[in-house]
Motif scaffolding. Structure first.
Motif, mmCIF file in Angstrom:
data_model
loop_
_atom_site.group_PDB
_atom_site.id
_atom_site.type_symbol
_atom_site.label_atom_id
_atom_site.label_comp_id
_atom_site.label_asym_id
_atom_site.label_seq_id
_atom_site.Cartn_x
_atom_site.Cartn_y
_atom_site.Cartn_z
ATOM 1 N N LEU A 1 -10.261 8.278 51.281
ATOM 2 C CA LEU A 1 -10.760 7.194 52.124
ATOM 3 C C LEU A 1 -10.235 7.256 53.561
ATOM 4 C CD1 LEU A 1 -12.342 4.591 52.578
ATOM 5 C CD2 LEU A 1 -10.452 3.318 51.513
ATOM 6 N N PRO A 2 -8.927 7.503 53.790
ATOM 7 C CA PRO A 2 -8.461 7.564 55.187
ATOM 8 C C PRO A 2 -9.148 8.658 56.001
ATOM 9 C CG PRO A 2 -6.606 7.321 53.680
ATOM 10 C CD PRO A 2 -7.795 7.602 52.831
ATOM 11 N N VAL A 3 -9.454 9.798 55.361
ATOM 12 C CA VAL A 3 -10.127 10.885 56.070
ATOM 13 C C VAL A 3 -11.577 10.506 56.359
ATOM 14 C CG1 VAL A 3 -10.667 13.346 56.073
ATOM 15 C CG2 VAL A 3 -8.617 12.522 54.878
ATOM 16 N N ARG B 1 -15.469 7.247 61.993
ATOM 17 C CA ARG B 1 -14.980 6.410 63.091
ATOM 18 C C ARG B 1 -15.148 4.926 62.767
ATOM 19 N NH1 ARG B 1 -18.246 10.025 67.545
ATOM 20 N NH2 ARG B 1 -17.242 12.007 67.049
ATOM 21 N N CYS B 2 -14.687 4.576 61.583
ATOM 22 C CA CYS B 2 -14.755 3.180 61.145
ATOM 23 C C CYS B 2 -13.451 2.839 60.450
ATOM 24 C CB CYS B 2 -15.940 2.970 60.194
ATOM 25 S SG CYS B 2 -15.805 3.864 58.629
ATOM 26 N N SER B 3 -13.303 1.577 60.063
ATOM 27 C CA SER B 3 -12.109 1.174 59.336
ATOM 28 C C SER B 3 -12.221 1.591 57.872
ATOM 29 C CB SER B 3 -11.917 -0.338 59.425
ATOM 30 O OG SER B 3 -12.920 -1.010 58.674
ATOM 31 N N GLU B 4 -11.093 1.728 57.217
ATOM 32 C CA GLU B 4 -11.110 2.042 55.788
ATOM 33 C C GLU B 4 -11.809 0.942 55.003
ATOM 34 O OE1 GLU B 4 -7.327 3.176 54.162
ATOM 35 O OE2 GLU B 4 -6.807 4.385 55.918
ATOM 36 N N GLN B 5 -11.639 -0.288 55.411
ATOM 37 C CA GLN B 5 -12.287 -1.408 54.734
ATOM 38 C C GLN B 5 -13.815 -1.286 54.815
ATOM 39 O OE1 GLN B 5 -11.175 -5.245 56.251
ATOM 40 N NE2 GLN B 5 -12.315 -6.376 54.700
ATOM 41 N N ALA C 1 -24.734 16.589 63.483
ATOM 42 C CA ALA C 1 -24.084 17.723 64.156
ATOM 43 C C ALA C 1 -22.571 17.579 64.225
ATOM 44 C CB ALA C 1 -24.662 17.888 65.559
ATOM 45 N N HIS C 2 -22.064 16.355 64.350
ATOM 46 C CA HIS C 2 -20.624 16.183 64.496
ATOM 47 C C HIS C 2 -19.884 16.203 63.159
ATOM 48 C CE1 HIS C 2 -22.076 12.171 63.574
ATOM 49 N NE2 HIS C 2 -20.853 11.758 63.359
ATOM 50 N N LEU C 3 -20.642 16.221 62.040
ATOM 51 C CA LEU C 3 -20.022 16.233 60.716
ATOM 52 C C LEU C 3 -20.458 17.422 59.868
ATOM 53 C CD1 LEU C 3 -20.390 12.453 59.709
ATOM 54 C CD2 LEU C 3 -18.307 13.626 60.465
ATOM 55 N N LEU C 4 -21.767 17.645 59.786
ATOM 56 C CA LEU C 4 -22.338 18.694 58.930
ATOM 57 C C LEU C 4 -23.388 19.469 59.738
ATOM 58 C CD1 LEU C 4 -22.833 16.524 55.708
ATOM 59 C CD2 LEU C 4 -21.130 18.341 55.993
#
Length: 283
Positions: A14-16, A22-26, A98-101
């Motif tokens: 979850l932290p990764v 670019r959001c909170s873990e919650q 593009a920024h992830l996959l």
């Protein structure tokens, strides 16, 4: 650079995921709870350089969530993570953000474009809806039975890009939508056959393309639902429309373009298996 992959419980990643999106873990915790497997990729210093998780799909195996952080090892990391996921689930799909996959990395592991997420915008259509014979359309705010809402929401389930319906998704005003603007369709037997939700932000209306039961998709009901919602948001003060779609067909996209909506964003959906029937949206 050597990579180290760790198969973990989704909650451990979850932290990764929160950093990747670019959001909170919650904010991402509910997504993590829907995953069945996850992997974290670490570099030689055991620093996380990416993570993916698998979220089951009703008809298309599992969606790959997450990805790799931008940088010199992003492609290598994505390839390693997707290969690990494919060893667990051969039927995968992923949004090629593009920024992830990146698309190049997805191509390297044998995934190919089959559909897309699209966002279209334009002036609010003023065409009046024509409801096909044998169907009726009612405001979503008048639908009190959660079973009807559930059945209507299930009409998206065979489309790639959509996941299982949750109990939260059938609640009134789900996700910031306004049930007084949304519409639900019934067939002549009183069985839910389609749905379209909407929200209003000043003069801007936001809609997701209607979900329609497969056997009713060639009846004109999709267009009737969309235009019924357009009429409702116009009365509420809207002048412009944003229309989001996941897994829609080329014919449906053309139908929306005929309403003078223009493409603002298109993110390809890559898959390891071509949906049947194939969706030629990107051709």
């Amino acid at each position: 650079m050597p990579l180290h992959l760790v198969n973990v419980k989704p909650l451990t990643a979850l932290p990764v995921f929160a950093l990747l999106y670019r959001c909170s873990e919650q904010d991402f915790e509910e997504m993590t709870a829907q995953m069945t497997a996850a992997w974290i990729a670490q570099d030689g210093t055991r620093q996380a350089v990416g993570a993916v998780g698998l979220r089951p799909s009703p008809a298309h195996g599992a969606e790959v969530m997450g990805g790799a952080f931008p940088g010199p090892v992003q492609h290598e990391t994505v390839v390693a993570l997707i290969r690990a996921a494919l060893a667990t689930e051969r039927h995968l799909y992923a949004y090629a953000e593009a920024h992830l996959l990146p698309e190049e990395a997805l191509n390297m592991v044998g995934l190919h474009p089959v559909s897309a997420y699209t966002r279209m915008t334009g002036s609010l259509p003023s065409v009046p809806p024509v409801v096909p014979d044998g169907f009726s359309i009612v405001p979503l705010s008048e639908v009190g039975h959660l079973e009807d809402r559930w059945a209507a929401q299930q009409t998206y389930s065979d489309r790639i890009g959509h996941t299982h319906v949750t109990a939260l998704a059938v609640q009134p005003d789900f996700g910031g939508s306004d049930d007084t603007l949304g519409r639900l369709a019934y067939d002549g037997s009183g069985v839910p056959v389609g749905i379209c939700r909407a929200s209003l932000h000043g003069e801007q209306a936001a809609l997701e393309t209607p979900g329609v039961r497969p056997d009713a998709r060639d009846t004109g009901l999709r267009r009737a639902l969309l235009l019924s919602v357009c009429g409702a948001v116009r009365v509420a003060g809207a002048t412009h429309l944003t229309l989001e779609a996941r897994g829609d067909t080329a014919a449906e996209r053309a139908e929306d373009e005929a309403l003078e909506l223009v493409m603002e964003e298109c993110t390809p959906i890559y898959a390891s298996v071509t949906p049947e029937p194939a969706n030629p949206l990107l051709r």
